[in-house]
Design a protein around this motif. Structure first.
Motif, PDB file in Angstrom:
ATOM      1  N   GLN B 355       0.817  -1.216   0.000  1.00 29.48           N
ATOM      2  CA  GLN B 355       0.000   0.000   0.000  1.00 29.48           C
ATOM      3  C   GLN B 355       0.851   1.267   0.000  1.00 29.48           C
ATOM      4  O   GLN B 355       0.351   2.351  -0.295  1.00 29.48           O
ATOM      5  N   LEU B 356       2.122   1.165   0.362  1.00 28.89           N
ATOM      6  CA  LEU B 356       3.032   2.325   0.344  1.00 28.89           C
ATOM      7  C   LEU B 356       4.054   2.162  -0.787  1.00 28.89           C
ATOM      8  O   LEU B 356       5.224   2.516  -0.637  1.00 28.89           O
ATOM      9  N   ASN B 357       3.578   1.615  -1.885  1.00 27.66           N
ATOM     10  CA  ASN B 357       4.437   1.411  -3.062  1.00 27.66           C
ATOM     11  C   ASN B 357       5.671   0.569  -2.708  1.00 27.66           C
ATOM     12  O   ASN B 357       6.769   0.835  -3.165  1.00 27.66           O
ATOM     13  N   PHE B 358       5.439  -0.443  -1.903  1.00 30.14           N
ATOM     14  CA  PHE B 358       6.464  -1.426  -1.511  1.00 30.14           C
ATOM     15  C   PHE B 358       7.636  -0.787  -0.757  1.00 30.14           C
ATOM     16  O   PHE B 358       8.770  -1.247  -0.828  1.00 30.14           O
ATOM     17  N   ARG B 359       7.317   0.265  -0.013  1.00 29.41           N
ATOM     18  CA  ARG B 359       8.323   0.857   0.869  1.00 29.41           C
ATOM     19  C   ARG B 359       8.624  -0.129   1.999  1.00 29.41           C
ATOM     20  O   ARG B 359       7.722  -0.814   2.495  1.00 29.41           O
ATOM     21  N   GLY B 360       9.890  -0.207   2.411  1.00 25.48           N
ATOM     22  CA  GLY B 360      10.260  -1.079   3.537  1.00 25.48           C
ATOM     23  C   GLY B 360       9.618  -0.590   4.823  1.00 25.48           C
ATOM     24  O   GLY B 360       9.459   0.618   5.028  1.00 25.48           O
ATOM     25  N   THR B 361       9.247  -1.506   5.699  1.00 22.63           N
ATOM     26  CA  THR B 361       8.596  -1.101   6.956  1.00 22.63           C
ATOM     27  C   THR B 361       9.576  -0.283   7.814  1.00 22.63           C
ATOM     28  O   THR B 361      10.794  -0.499   7.745  1.00 22.63           O
ATOM     29  N   PRO B 362       9.058   0.650   8.613  1.00 26.89           N
ATOM     30  CA  PRO B 362       9.949   1.404   9.509  1.00 26.89           C
ATOM     31  C   PRO B 362      10.596   0.450  10.512  1.00 26.89           C
ATOM     32  O   PRO B 362       9.895  -0.271  11.232  1.00 26.89           O
ATOM     33  N   THR B 363      11.924   0.432  10.538  1.00 24.64           N
ATOM     34  CA  THR B 363      12.638  -0.584  11.342  1.00 24.64           C
ATOM     35  C   THR B 363      13.826   0.034  12.082  1.00 24.64           C
ATOM     36  O   THR B 363      14.545   0.861  11.530  1.00 24.64           O
ATOM     37  N   GLY B 364      14.020  -0.419  13.306  1.00 22.13           N
ATOM     38  CA  GLY B 364      15.158   0.040  14.099  1.00 22.13           C
ATOM     39  C   GLY B 364      14.800   1.303  14.855  1.00 22.13           C
ATOM     40  O   GLY B 364      15.216   2.406  14.474  1.00 22.13           O
ATOM     41  N   ILE B 365      14.057   1.153  15.956  1.00 19.10           N
ATOM     42  CA  ILE B 365      13.654   2.327  16.746  1.00 19.10           C
ATOM     43  C   ILE B 365      14.915   2.990  17.296  1.00 19.10           C
ATOM     44  O   ILE B 365      15.694   2.355  18.008  1.00 19.10           O
ATOM     45  N   ASP B 366      15.099   4.254  16.952  1.00 18.81           N
ATOM     46  CA  ASP B 366      16.284   4.996  17.396  1.00 18.81           C
ATOM     47  C   ASP B 366      15.914   5.807  18.636  1.00 18.81           C
ATOM     48  O   ASP B 366      15.111   6.744  18.554  1.00 18.81           O
ATOM     49  N   LEU B 367      16.492   5.434  19.762  1.00 22.17           N
ATOM     50  CA  LEU B 367      16.204   6.111  21.031  1.00 22.17           C
ATOM     51  C   LEU B 367      16.323   7.633  20.898  1.00 22.17           C
ATOM     52  O   LEU B 367      15.472   8.381  21.391  1.00 22.17           O
ATOM     53  N   LEU B 368      17.353   8.097  20.202  1.00 18.67           N
ATOM     54  CA  LEU B 368      17.578   9.541  20.109  1.00 18.67           C
ATOM     55  C   LEU B 368      16.498  10.225  19.265  1.00 18.67           C
ATOM     56  O   LEU B 368      16.133  11.375  19.525  1.00 18.67           O
ATOM     57  N   LYS B 369      15.985   9.528  18.270  1.00 20.68           N
ATOM     58  CA  LYS B 369      14.888  10.090  17.471  1.00 20.68           C
ATOM     59  C   LYS B 369      13.600  10.143  18.287  1.00 20.68           C
ATOM     60  O   LYS B 369      12.798  11.075  18.147  1.00 20.68           O
ATOM     61  N   VAL B 370      13.370   9.122  19.108  1.00 23.79           N
ATOM     62  CA  VAL B 370      12.193   9.124  19.987  1.00 23.79           C
ATOM     63  C   VAL B 370      12.257  10.340  20.914  1.00 23.79           C
ATOM     64  O   VAL B 370      11.283  11.082  21.075  1.00 23.79           O
ATOM     65  N   ILE B 371      13.437  10.561  21.495  1.00 23.81           N
ATOM     66  CA  ILE B 371      13.608  11.685  22.423  1.00 23.81           C
ATOM     67  C   ILE B 371      13.388  13.019  21.705  1.00 23.81           C
ATOM     68  O   ILE B 371      12.671  13.899  22.191  1.00 23.81           O
ATOM     69  N   GLU B 372      14.001  13.171  20.538  1.00 23.26           N
ATOM     70  CA  GLU B 372      13.961  14.456  19.822  1.00 23.26           C
ATOM     71  C   GLU B 372      12.564  14.786  19.298  1.00 23.26           C
ATOM     72  O   GLU B 372      12.109  15.933  19.399  1.00 23.26           O
ATOM     73  N   THR B 373      11.878  13.768  18.752  1.00 26.89           N
ATOM     74  CA  THR B 373      10.565  14.033  18.130  1.00 26.89           C
ATOM     75  C   THR B 373       9.419  13.996  19.143  1.00 26.89           C
ATOM     76  O   THR B 373       8.328  14.505  18.854  1.00 26.89           O
ATOM     77  N   GLY B 374       9.649  13.366  20.291  1.00 26.81           N
ATOM     78  CA  GLY B 374       8.553  13.197  21.239  1.00 26.81           C
ATOM     79  C   GLY B 374       7.549  12.135  20.816  1.00 26.81           C
ATOM     80  O   GLY B 374       6.519  11.955  21.461  1.00 26.81           O
ATOM     81  N   ILE B 375       7.878  11.432  19.734  1.00 28.01           N
ATOM     82  CA  ILE B 375       6.984  10.365  19.231  1.00 28.01           C
ATOM     83  C   ILE B 375       7.433   9.039  19.836  1.00 28.01           C
ATOM     84  O   ILE B 375       8.594   8.656  19.676  1.00 28.01           O
ATOM     85  N   THR B 376       6.545   8.346  20.516  1.00 32.07           N
ATOM     86  CA  THR B 376       6.900   7.028  21.051  1.00 32.07           C
ATOM     87  C   THR B 376       6.237   5.932  20.198  1.00 32.07           C
ATOM     88  O   THR B 376       5.253   6.195  19.494  1.00 32.07           O
TER      89      THR B 376
END
Lengths: 58, 417
Positions: B355-376
């Motif tokens: 459904q996303l034109n065969f884009r790879g699934t989001p993989t590898g939760i980056d702790l620093l990105k979670v902290i910076e974006t506030g998205i958990t």
């Protein structure tokens, strides 16, 4: 400026809470939503982590 | 100075090269490292009996009855409250379990081997939905079903799986997951395609290795009736693939997320084997008839390993039908997946979303990105009744609480900054 605003109605950039944006859309207000949340930590710790990410710590 | 991006790339290369294979079955006491004496493994981070939630108390009660350590519920509770039984996380024993995740010594387990690094992971067979041990139920019917699984289902499956493995053709769980994503599963709360593909992979060998048409018929009927049968295998595949990340110095990739119904915990690659915990979240649940919101226990289960692996809630866009089970709309499902790209370090090389034109699934939760974006991280999950013995009340969506990530971030800064 104020006259123009009152005449044309507001155009809103909503940052953060989705429910505020949904309420504006229900009232047919022209609005765009920016999905943003504050960082989970603040202050010195956040600065340290940002430097680590950029490779500039120590 | 540590190069986080290089460390993360190394971690993810290992993850993408992982090749989880179904290589065998056996009893937990014979296979799982450290499974000695009266020990019960459970989901999530460590927890003592006094702090366990209702469904976990229900599941350990059932396990004590199943093992014959007690002959009544009262006797079981007395034993569990004493120091006669040790409770340890599945994750500390190379294992994973959905919901309460209880594994006792005589329970049969699947053996999953990561061919690329040689490590193994273990998981029990899935019991089905509703009134089951993993949801905290423990009455006579639950124990009788577990006994049937041990005495009838296990020997038949073990013969077939061993036969495949010994003939040099072990089943590739990674292949099944990749295909199932293209068939409408997200592999956490929808495992219909994964289960069907496993059924196909095992069918001929089951016929060749089972000596009784009657036994085989019951096994096939059970697998056919349980759309979640593949879940436990998928979880163990994820566990076997992710565990080697625990040795990557400097990496900010989260390699374990798990909940025990009281606490939520994570582990971060560059911080080794340390748990970072906080109170578990409350899921937003689409309830089964007869239940209400006050019945729902806080979030529980090792199944968050699926999102940690880049599927489950992170692949909701691949599974529009799942919203009928967990709530929301297909648009919500796509939005959740797109949001998870914001906190992940990569797109999966093997798992893609049509459904996303065969884009790879989001993989590898980056702790620093979670902290910076506030998205958990967001998960789709089963939900158990808060009282022991009641079972499943529904399924829904839950966002992981931020406090565990904040605690890990502090430790990460202390170690590397």
């Amino acid at each position: 400026m104020l006259k123009k605003l009152l005449k044309q109605g507001p155009r809103v950039i909503n940052i953060g809470l989705q429910s505020f944006f949904d309420a504006l859309k229900q009232q047919e207000t022209r609005a765009v939503h920016v999905d943003w949340r504050p960082p989970i930590v603040r202050g010195v710790l956040l600065d340290k982590l940002r430097k680590l990410r950029k490779g500039t710590a120590k | 100075m540590i190069d986080i991006d290089s460390a993360n790339m190394k971690a993810l290369e290992g993850l993408f090269e992982a090749e989880p294979l179904l290589v065998g079955m056996g009893k937990a006491k014979d296979l799982i490292p450290g499974m000695e004496g009266k020990i019960l493994l459970h989901s999530g981070p460590p927890i003592e009996y006094e702090r366990m939630s209702g469904p976990l108390i229900g599941a350990v009660t059932g396990a004590a009855l199943y093992e014959g350590w007690a002959s009544s519920v009262e006797e079981a509770r007395e034993l569990l409250g004493s120091s006669g039984i040790s409770f340890e996380p599945c994750h500390e024993h190379d294992a994973v379990g959905p919901m309460a995740g209880v594994i006792s010594p005589n329970m049969p387990v699947f053996v999953i081997e990561n061919k690329s690094s040689g490590n193994r992971a273990y998981a029990t067979m899935n019991e089905g939905l509703g009134k089951v041990l993993r949801m905290g139920a423990f009455d006579d019917s639950v124990i009788a079903h577990l006994k049937w699984m041990e005495e009838s289902l296990y020997p038949v499956l073990k013969s077939a799986i061993s036969n495949r493995s010994n003939s040099g053709e072990p089943i590739s769980l990674k292949n099944i997951i990749a295909q199932a994503l293209h068939m409408g599963d997200e592999l956490h709360n929808r495992n219909k395609a994964g289960t069907s593909l496993l059924f196909r992979a095992l069918a001929a060998t089951l016929v060749e290795t089972c000596d009784s048409r009657e036994k085989l018929s019951r096994v096939l009927k059970f697998m056919d009736s349980n759309d979640h049968f593949f879940l436990n295998l998928g979880m163990a595949a994820a566990k076997a693939s992710l565990d080697p990340l625990g040795l990557i110095e400097g990496s900010s990739i989260v390699y374990i997320m798990a909940r025990n119904g009281t606490d939520f915990g994570i582990k971060v690659a560059g911080l080794g084997n340390t748990w970072f915990t906080c109170p578990a979240a409350q899921p937003d649940v689409l309830l089964f008839p007869g239940f209400n919101k006050s019945d729902v226990n806080p979030d529980i289960g090792d199944s968050a390993i699926m999102e940690t692996y880049g599927i489950g809630g992170f692949a909701l866009a691949a599974s529009p039908a799942i919203v009928q089970f967990v709530g929301g709309t297909p648009e919500d499902a796509t939005r959740y997946t797109k949001e998870m790209y914001e906190i992940c370090a990569a797109q999966n090389k093997s798992f893609t979303i049509p459904q996303l034109n065969f884009r790879g699934t989001p993989t590898g939760i980056d702790l620093l990105k979670v902290i910076e974006t506030g998205i958990t991280p967001i998960l789709d999950t089963g939900a158990a009744h808060k009282d022991p013995g009641k079972g499943q009340v529904g399924a829904g969506i839950v966002r992981m609480p931020s406090e565990a990530f904040a605690a890990a971030a502090e430790a990460f800064a202390d170690r590397y900054a």
